[in-house]
Structures are given as structure tokens and as C-alpha cells.
Scaffold this motif. Structure first.
Motif, mmCIF file in Angstrom:
data_model
loop_
_atom_site.group_PDB
_atom_site.id
_atom_site.type_symbol
_atom_site.label_atom_id
_atom_site.label_comp_id
_atom_site.label_asym_id
_atom_site.label_seq_id
_atom_site.Cartn_x
_atom_site.Cartn_y
_atom_site.Cartn_z
ATOM 1 N N UNK A 267 0.831 -1.211 0.000
ATOM 2 C CA UNK A 267 0.000 0.000 0.000
ATOM 3 C C UNK A 267 0.860 1.254 0.000
ATOM 4 N N UNK A 268 1.938 1.238 0.779
ATOM 5 C CA UNK A 268 2.831 2.391 0.795
ATOM 6 C C UNK A 268 3.397 2.629 -0.602
ATOM 7 N N UNK A 269 3.758 1.530 -1.285
ATOM 8 C CA UNK A 269 4.300 1.640 -2.635
ATOM 9 C C UNK A 269 3.248 2.180 -3.599
ATOM 10 N N UNK A 270 2.003 1.734 -3.437
ATOM 11 C CA UNK A 270 0.924 2.238 -4.286
ATOM 12 C C UNK A 270 0.733 3.736 -4.096
ATOM 13 N N UNK A 271 0.837 4.190 -2.861
ATOM 14 C CA UNK A 271 0.699 5.623 -2.591
ATOM 15 C C UNK A 271 1.830 6.397 -3.255
ATOM 16 N N UNK A 272 3.053 5.879 -3.165
ATOM 17 C CA UNK A 272 4.198 6.514 -3.811
ATOM 18 C C UNK A 272 3.951 6.632 -5.317
ATOM 19 N N UNK A 273 3.502 5.542 -5.911
ATOM 20 C CA UNK A 273 3.256 5.535 -7.348
ATOM 21 C C UNK A 273 2.093 6.448 -7.713
ATOM 22 N N UNK A 274 1.061 6.469 -6.880
ATOM 23 C CA UNK A 274 -0.106 7.318 -7.118
ATOM 24 C C UNK A 274 0.298 8.789 -7.184
ATOM 25 N N UNK A 275 1.089 9.227 -6.214
ATOM 26 C CA UNK A 275 1.519 10.630 -6.184
ATOM 27 C C UNK A 275 2.438 10.940 -7.355
ATOM 28 N N UNK A 276 3.324 10.004 -7.683
ATOM 29 C CA UNK A 276 4.238 10.225 -8.789
ATOM 30 C C UNK A 276 3.495 10.368 -10.112
ATOM 31 N N UNK A 277 2.500 9.508 -10.349
ATOM 32 C CA UNK A 277 1.736 9.571 -11.597
ATOM 33 C C UNK A 277 0.832 10.788 -11.653
ATOM 34 N N UNK A 278 0.445 11.307 -10.497
ATOM 35 C CA UNK A 278 -0.347 12.536 -10.477
ATOM 36 C C UNK A 278 0.498 13.729 -10.897
ATOM 37 N N UNK A 285 6.747 9.657 -16.921
ATOM 38 C CA UNK A 285 7.038 9.476 -15.516
ATOM 39 C C UNK A 285 8.485 9.026 -15.303
ATOM 40 N N UNK A 286 9.255 9.838 -14.601
ATOM 41 C CA UNK A 286 10.667 9.539 -14.414
ATOM 42 C C UNK A 286 10.868 8.358 -13.468
ATOM 43 N N UNK A 287 10.019 8.226 -12.457
ATOM 44 C CA UNK A 287 10.169 7.129 -11.503
ATOM 45 C C UNK A 287 10.108 5.785 -12.217
ATOM 46 N N UNK A 288 9.068 5.599 -13.056
ATOM 47 C CA UNK A 288 8.925 4.331 -13.765
ATOM 48 C C UNK A 288 9.937 4.199 -14.898
ATOM 49 N N UNK A 294 16.948 0.672 -14.980
ATOM 50 C CA UNK A 294 17.848 -0.035 -14.078
ATOM 51 C C UNK A 294 17.546 -1.530 -13.963
ATOM 52 N N UNK A 295 16.491 -1.992 -14.596
ATOM 53 C CA UNK A 295 16.226 -3.427 -14.561
ATOM 54 C C UNK A 295 17.217 -4.156 -15.450
ATOM 55 N N UNK A 296 17.543 -5.369 -15.087
ATOM 56 C CA UNK A 296 18.509 -6.162 -15.840
ATOM 57 C C UNK A 296 17.794 -7.009 -16.885
ATOM 58 N N UNK A 297 18.208 -6.861 -18.150
ATOM 59 C CA UNK A 297 17.699 -7.713 -19.238
ATOM 60 C C UNK A 297 16.170 -7.756 -19.267
ATOM 61 N N UNK A 298 15.560 -6.592 -19.294
ATOM 62 C CA UNK A 298 14.097 -6.566 -19.286
ATOM 63 C C UNK A 298 13.502 -6.922 -20.635
ATOM 64 N N UNK A 342 20.023 8.255 -5.945
ATOM 65 C CA UNK A 342 19.318 8.512 -7.194
ATOM 66 C C UNK A 342 17.833 8.187 -7.053
ATOM 67 N N UNK A 343 17.513 7.064 -6.393
ATOM 68 C CA UNK A 343 16.105 6.715 -6.204
ATOM 69 C C UNK A 343 15.408 7.746 -5.304
ATOM 70 N N UNK A 344 16.062 8.141 -4.249
ATOM 71 C CA UNK A 344 15.485 9.123 -3.338
ATOM 72 C C UNK A 344 15.185 10.429 -4.072
ATOM 73 N N UNK A 345 16.029 10.784 -5.024
ATOM 74 C CA UNK A 345 15.854 12.043 -5.749
ATOM 75 C C UNK A 345 14.650 12.032 -6.680
#
Length: 348
Positions: A267-278, A285-288, A294-298, A342-345
Motif C-alpha cells: 500500500x505504501x508503494x501504491x501511494x508513492x506511485x499514485x503521487x508520482x503519476x499525479x 514518468x521519471x520514476x517508472x 535499471x532493470x537487468x535484461x528486461x 538517485x532513487x530518493x531524488x
């Protein structure tokens, strides 16, 4: 006769791994269990989260109850030993990868190895919870490479949490409060929320300011949690399923968490994503975008081509918070990114 009732919940399937063919299926008929030779009997229930390799999206899937017989267990033990002799795979100690003698494996470890190998999806890592005649036990098993299985020792686990003053909790984290609706908050559930909040970093906590935590009853579709927004009011709803572990845990043997922790952090992660997408749409969206970078071999070149990059982000976030070893094992790049400045930023 000693009896072993093994209720096995698999918290996270971390990665689909090709190779290591092991296609035998458990007996289709449900039989009463009587392990005379092994002095045990039991029923195994498997619940796990399944993923696809292209986008590493982890979605919950419930498995039906599987009852194993003495013949089933004996056959699989024989097959495992034959495959060992043929060099199909090796069983190693969890942390350092030293060799383990098969004859020294406990019955709980045998269950773990069996469960890893009988699934056609080639599960990468399983966190198992069992009820035994000696109490509650946990064990983890993983396919670390095509031919290498890692197995932990076995630990007792009976999680108990000290009562938490909810008024102090609300004040400390600047929450809107805890509310009872169809359900009633139990002291242990409040303690689980408190412990989950402690896993977050200070930079993430402002996203939870003025959030209301509402305890509801059973959801008709068996949902565990929901997040709703009405103007400035954000509500985290926890249904009965959020705190029904089903024999599952997440984390390590040294620091295991319940499924209540899993759903809370999700739920905390959903809230983070919700605010970021807003703040910025999916395509910008820079977060996504950074998450994919940074994912390996996506195999994914853009957000639009992902089957469900948002769900993949949520589950990777939960892994980083509650089971960092697991995230590091399946994607060291993501592990480092989540832990970096970098993630925190890019936090909203």
C-alpha cells in the motif's frame, strides 16, 4: 505416531528460470496421509506469486490444496537422488554455497526442495511456512542457477508483537488515524502496521501524512487492501485477507515478516506511485522510466510495451523493503537503484 500438518505458503516467486526439467506431478487423488516409514503425515497448501520473465510482473495466484501420499514423497525423494547422481543439479547451503549431504536434510527441507521442483514454472525462490508437531517452522529454497539449488536451515517462528499505542503512532507519522468500519483493528494488526512503517526511509514518510487507515471486514472478491482518494483524503482500507497469512512469510529466516507486512508495504508503494503519476503521466514518468532503465535484461524498450510495469515496480519495491536479499539475487541493478541517492531524488 507423530503427525506433521504442513501448510506451505510461498510468498514470492522471484524469477522464472528455464532449465532443470522436473515434470512429475503430484497424485491427482486426495488421500489421507500416513507416512508410516517416516513417522509423519500431512497436507500441503501452496499459495505463491507467479511472474513472467519478460516484464517480471509478480501477480498473486492461489493454488488448490494438494495432499501428498507416502508413495508420492518416496518417489520424489528417489527422483531427486537420481538427478543428483546424474549431475542434473546440486544442493548447496543457502548463504555460502557449500555442499550439503542429502542424508542430513530434515523433512521440512525435503518438502521445500520438492515444492521448488514440482512446479512447471521453475520457481526461483520460495519462502515456506509449515506447521509441524514441533511447532511452526520456516525455510527458504531457491534455484540460484540452472543447476544449483540453495536451501536454508530450519527455524522456529511464532511471531508476537508488543502492543503499540495508536495515538502515539498517529502523532509520530502524522497519520489521519485508525478507523473501524466493518472490521475492528486488533492490537497485533496495529503492531504490524507500526513495524512496516519502521522499514521505510524518512524521505518516503511524508507521502503517508494525513492518510487514514480503515479496518474493514471480508471483501467479496477476497481483496486484501485498497487505496482510495476523495479530494485530499487518502484511505488505506485493510480487509480480513490482509492479515490472513495462509502459511506465508516474506523476508529471511533471521528477519521474517508476515503477509500483513507485505500488504502494508505494498500500500505504501501504491501511494508513492499514485503521487508520482499525479505529477507526471505514465509516458513521462521519471520514476517508472528509471525503474525500467535499471532493470537487468528486461527486453522492454518503453513503458508502453510493458505488460504491467506498475505492478512490477510495486512488487520490486516490496522486495527491497522486506526482502532485500531476494531482490539482490534476482536483480542486483534494481537493488542498488532502490538503495541509492538517485532513487530518493525521484521520489515525488
Amino acid at each position: 505416531m507423530h503427525r506433521l500438518f504442513a501448510v506451505v505458503g510461498i510468498v514470492l516467486q522471484l524469477l522464472v528460470v528455464q532449465g532443470c526439467e522436473y515434470d512429475k506431478e503430484p497424485a491427482s487423488e486426495v488421500e489421507e496421509i500416513d507416512f508410516d516409514a517416516l513417522d509423519i503425515s500431512g497436507e500441503m497448501v501452496r499459495t505463491y506469486i507467479v511472474g513472467s520473465s519478460p516484464d517480471r510482473t509478480y501477480l498473486p495466484v492461489s493454488m488448490p490444496t494438494v495432499t501428498v501420499s507416502e508413495v508420492w514423497l518416496a518417489d520424489h525423494e528417489k527422483d531427486i537422488r537420481l538427478q543428483l547422481q546424474a549431475g542434473r543439479f546440486q544442493i548447496k547451503e543457502w548463504e555460502y554455497g557449500s555442499d550439503i549431504e542429502m542424508d542430513r536434510l530434515s523433512m521440512v527441507q525435503w518438502y521445500a526442495i520438492h515444492t521448488l521442483l514440482i512446479e512447471p514454472t521453475k520457481l526461483r525462490e520460495l519462502d515456506l511456512f509449515l506447521h509441524t508437531d514441533e511447532g511452526q517452522k520456516i525455510v527458504s529454497v531457491a534455484l540460484r542457477a540452472e543447476r544449483e539449488i540453495r536451501i536454508t536451515g530450519v527455524e522456529k517462528w511464532n511471531p508476537e508483537y508488543s502492543p503499540v499505542n495508536r495515538d502515539i503512532l498517529v502523532e509520530a507519522y502524522m497519520l489521519a488515524g485508525f478507523e473501524n468500519k466493518e472490521g475492528i483493528w486488533q492490537e497485533q494488526e496495529i503492531a504490524i502496521i507500526s513495524e512496516s512503517l519502521k522499514q521505510l526511509r524518512p524521505q518516503e514518510l511524508p507521502l503517508l501524512h494525513d492518510v487514514s487507515f480503515v479496518r474493514r471486514g471480508a471483501h467479496p472478491e477476497q481483496l486484501a487492501t485498497t487505496i482510495t482518494t476523495d479530494g485530499d483524503q487518502v484511505v488505506f482500507s485493510f480487509f480480513d485477507a490482509a492479515f490472513e497469512s495462509g502459511g506465508a512469510f516474506i523476508g529471511s529466516l533471521e528477519k521474517p515478516f508476515t503477509m500483513g507486512h507485505f500488504h502494508s508495504v505494498n500500500l505504501f508503494a501504491e501511494r508513492l506511485l499514485q503521487v508520482s503519476l499525479a505529477q507526471s503521466p505514465l509516458s513521462e514518468n521519471r520514476l517508472l522510466s528509471d525503474f525500467l532503465t535499471h532493470r537487468t535484461s528486461t527486453g522492454i524498450s518503453s513503458i508502453e510495451e510493458s505488460l504491467d510495469v506498475q505492478q512490477a515496480f510495486l512488487n520490486a519495491y516490496v522486495l527491497y523493503v522486506l526482502d532485500t536479499h531476494a531482490l539482490n539475487a534476482i536483480d542486483a541493478n534494481l537493488y542498488q537503484w532502490f538503495g541509492s541517492r538517485e532513487f530518493v531524488q525521484v521520489l515525488p
